[in-house]
Design a protein around this motif. Sequence first.
Motif, PDB file in Angstrom:
ATOM      1  N   PHE A 266     -26.852  25.308  23.800  1.00  0.00           N
ATOM      2  CA  PHE A 266     -26.190  24.003  23.845  1.00  0.00           C
ATOM      3  C   PHE A 266     -24.692  24.225  23.992  1.00  0.00           C
ATOM      4  N   PRO A 267     -24.002  23.281  24.633  1.00  0.00           N
ATOM      5  CA  PRO A 267     -22.578  23.457  24.910  1.00  0.00           C
ATOM      6  C   PRO A 267     -21.713  23.295  23.664  1.00  0.00           C
ATOM      7  N   VAL A 268     -20.536  23.883  23.720  1.00  0.00           N
ATOM      8  CA  VAL A 268     -19.540  23.725  22.658  1.00  0.00           C
ATOM      9  C   VAL A 268     -18.244  23.251  23.307  1.00  0.00           C
ATOM     10  N   TRP A 269     -17.743  22.138  22.832  1.00  0.00           N
ATOM     11  CA  TRP A 269     -16.504  21.557  23.352  1.00  0.00           C
ATOM     12  C   TRP A 269     -15.476  21.465  22.234  1.00  0.00           C
ATOM     13  N   LEU A 270     -14.248  21.834  22.566  1.00  0.00           N
ATOM     14  CA  LEU A 270     -13.127  21.620  21.663  1.00  0.00           C
ATOM     15  C   LEU A 270     -12.369  20.418  22.208  1.00  0.00           C
ATOM     16  N   VAL A 271     -12.232  19.387  21.379  1.00  0.00           N
ATOM     17  CA  VAL A 271     -11.715  18.103  21.848  1.00  0.00           C
ATOM     18  C   VAL A 271     -10.527  17.689  20.986  1.00  0.00           C
ATOM     19  N   ALA A 272      -9.539  17.104  21.637  1.00  0.00           N
ATOM     20  CA  ALA A 272      -8.363  16.618  20.915  1.00  0.00           C
ATOM     21  C   ALA A 272      -7.817  15.383  21.613  1.00  0.00           C
ATOM     22  N   HIS A 273      -7.039  14.618  20.868  1.00  0.00           N
ATOM     23  CA  HIS A 273      -6.290  13.531  21.478  1.00  0.00           C
ATOM     24  C   HIS A 273      -5.255  14.150  22.404  1.00  0.00           C
ATOM     25  N   ARG A 274      -4.807  13.398  23.394  1.00  0.00           N
ATOM     26  CA  ARG A 274      -3.872  13.985  24.369  1.00  0.00           C
ATOM     27  C   ARG A 274      -2.524  14.366  23.760  1.00  0.00           C
ATOM     28  N   GLU A 275      -2.318  14.045  22.488  1.00  0.00           N
ATOM     29  CA  GLU A 275      -1.125  14.515  21.793  1.00  0.00           C
ATOM     30  C   GLU A 275      -1.061  16.041  21.778  1.00  0.00           C
ATOM     31  N   VAL A 276      -2.208  16.683  22.021  1.00  0.00           N
ATOM     32  CA  VAL A 276      -2.227  18.147  22.064  1.00  0.00           C
ATOM     33  C   VAL A 276      -1.263  18.669  23.115  1.00  0.00           C
ATOM     34  N   ARG A 277      -0.936  17.836  24.098  1.00  0.00           N
ATOM     35  CA  ARG A 277      -0.024  18.262  25.157  1.00  0.00           C
ATOM     36  C   ARG A 277       1.429  18.225  24.725  1.00  0.00           C
ATOM     37  N   THR A 278       1.732  17.441  23.698  1.00  0.00           N
ATOM     38  CA  THR A 278       3.129  17.275  23.303  1.00  0.00           C
ATOM     39  C   THR A 278       3.422  17.739  21.879  1.00  0.00           C
ATOM     40  N   SER A 279       2.422  17.895  21.045  1.00  0.00           N
ATOM     41  CA  SER A 279       2.640  18.299  19.658  1.00  0.00           C
ATOM     42  C   SER A 279       2.431  19.802  19.512  1.00  0.00           C
ATOM     43  N   ALA A 280       3.483  20.509  19.120  1.00  0.00           N
ATOM     44  CA  ALA A 280       3.369  21.960  18.931  1.00  0.00           C
ATOM     45  C   ALA A 280       2.360  22.286  17.844  1.00  0.00           C
ATOM     46  N   ARG A 281       2.324  21.473  16.784  1.00  0.00           N
ATOM     47  CA  ARG A 281       1.401  21.715  15.674  1.00  0.00           C
ATOM     48  C   ARG A 281      -0.045  21.608  16.143  1.00  0.00           C
ATOM     49  N   VAL A 282      -0.357  20.535  16.846  1.00  0.00           N
ATOM     50  CA  VAL A 282      -1.731  20.332  17.321  1.00  0.00           C
ATOM     51  C   VAL A 282      -2.104  21.401  18.337  1.00  0.00           C
ATOM     52  N   ARG A 283      -1.166  21.745  19.203  1.00  0.00           N
ATOM     53  CA  ARG A 283      -1.454  22.736  20.233  1.00  0.00           C
ATOM     54  C   ARG A 283      -1.738  24.107  19.629  1.00  0.00           C
ATOM     55  N   ILE A 284      -0.975  24.490  18.623  1.00  0.00           N
ATOM     56  CA  ILE A 284      -1.183  25.783  17.968  1.00  0.00           C
ATOM     57  C   ILE A 284      -2.587  25.857  17.368  1.00  0.00           C
ATOM     58  N   VAL A 285      -2.993  24.815  16.651  1.00  0.00           N
ATOM     59  CA  VAL A 285      -4.311  24.817  16.024  1.00  0.00           C
ATOM     60  C   VAL A 285      -5.408  24.767  17.082  1.00  0.00           C
ATOM     61  N   PHE A 286      -5.217  23.963  18.106  1.00  0.00           N
ATOM     62  CA  PHE A 286      -6.204  23.838  19.189  1.00  0.00           C
ATOM     63  C   PHE A 286      -6.432  25.194  19.857  1.00  0.00           C
ATOM     64  N   ASP A 287      -5.350  25.883  20.222  1.00  0.00           N
ATOM     65  CA  ASP A 287      -5.472  27.181  20.897  1.00  0.00           C
ATOM     66  C   ASP A 287      -6.070  28.238  19.970  1.00  0.00           C
ATOM     67  N   MET A 288      -5.707  28.205  18.684  1.00  0.00           N
ATOM     68  CA  MET A 288      -6.257  29.184  17.749  1.00  0.00           C
ATOM     69  C   MET A 288      -7.746  28.964  17.559  1.00  0.00           C
TER      70      MET A 288
END
Length: 296
Positions: A266-288
């Motif tokens: 089954f597929p695995v998706w990592l999903v975030a609000h588009r704030e991931v593009r502008t928030s360094a905090r969200v982007r760091i956690v998303f990429d990690m």
Amino acid sequence: MDWRAVTFDWNRARAFLVTAEEGSLSAAARALGMSQPTLGRQVAALEAELGVALFERVGKGLELTPGGVELLSHVRSMGEAAQALALGASGRTQAIEGEICLTASEVYAAHLLPPVLGRLRAEHPGIEVEVLASNAMTDLRRREADIAVRNVRPTQNDLVARRLPDDEARLYAAPGYLDRIGRPRTSEELARAEFIGFDRTNVLITHLRDRGLPLERRNFPILSQSQLVQWEMVKAGLGIGIFPTWIGDAEPRVERVDAGVEPITFPVWLVAHREVRTSARVRIVFDMLAEEIRRR
């Protein structure tokens, strides 16, 4: 560089960027804490300055024109640079701080997230994390969470999703239980075993039948909507359960029940609000999260 030619107004660029991210002037105005007419004038002034139409109205919302799409990445880079400048000016360039909420199914939250959060706390102790362990679909658009680990692809346009390697699940049971029922080797023998189910619907039964297991409702005498409760029941020898291989194979109190049954992927998706593009905090956690999930 000819600095006399640089007359760009950042406030207008910011108005364009936030409107593009939020999808409407009203939402962008709320995000920036200004009136909608003021925001609209800034966007219109930028269009006049550049000589390019940036948006076109579609229904009650706005969509980027081809020219707007082409310019958005440049303005987004300006936004990231402005954020970095603000952090640097306040002495917080390296100290990423703030709250973030993650949501995942119970089994992922219990078995997948702890090592990720351990690394996150070590590298960015200023980030405070809340974990919502739920098998229900959390609404990221309502900001019930910032980042989600899901097994279905999101359909909302205002969410950012990254496809990760597929997960694989197999049948597992305690050795003692398998000894009691004679260690089934075929799908027909498995049809006499007891399984741990989720609910009284036929969704799981139908899925297993499609994989060659002739199961009936009577094969599921114990039900629980909690994945963690199911896992404890399997380890206690109450029946057969379906779990990801990276969890089941690492548990010494259970073993695989192959019996000719192919693994379930089954597929695995990592999903975030588009704030991931502008928030360094969200982007760091998303990429990690993406990096660590790939290692599972």
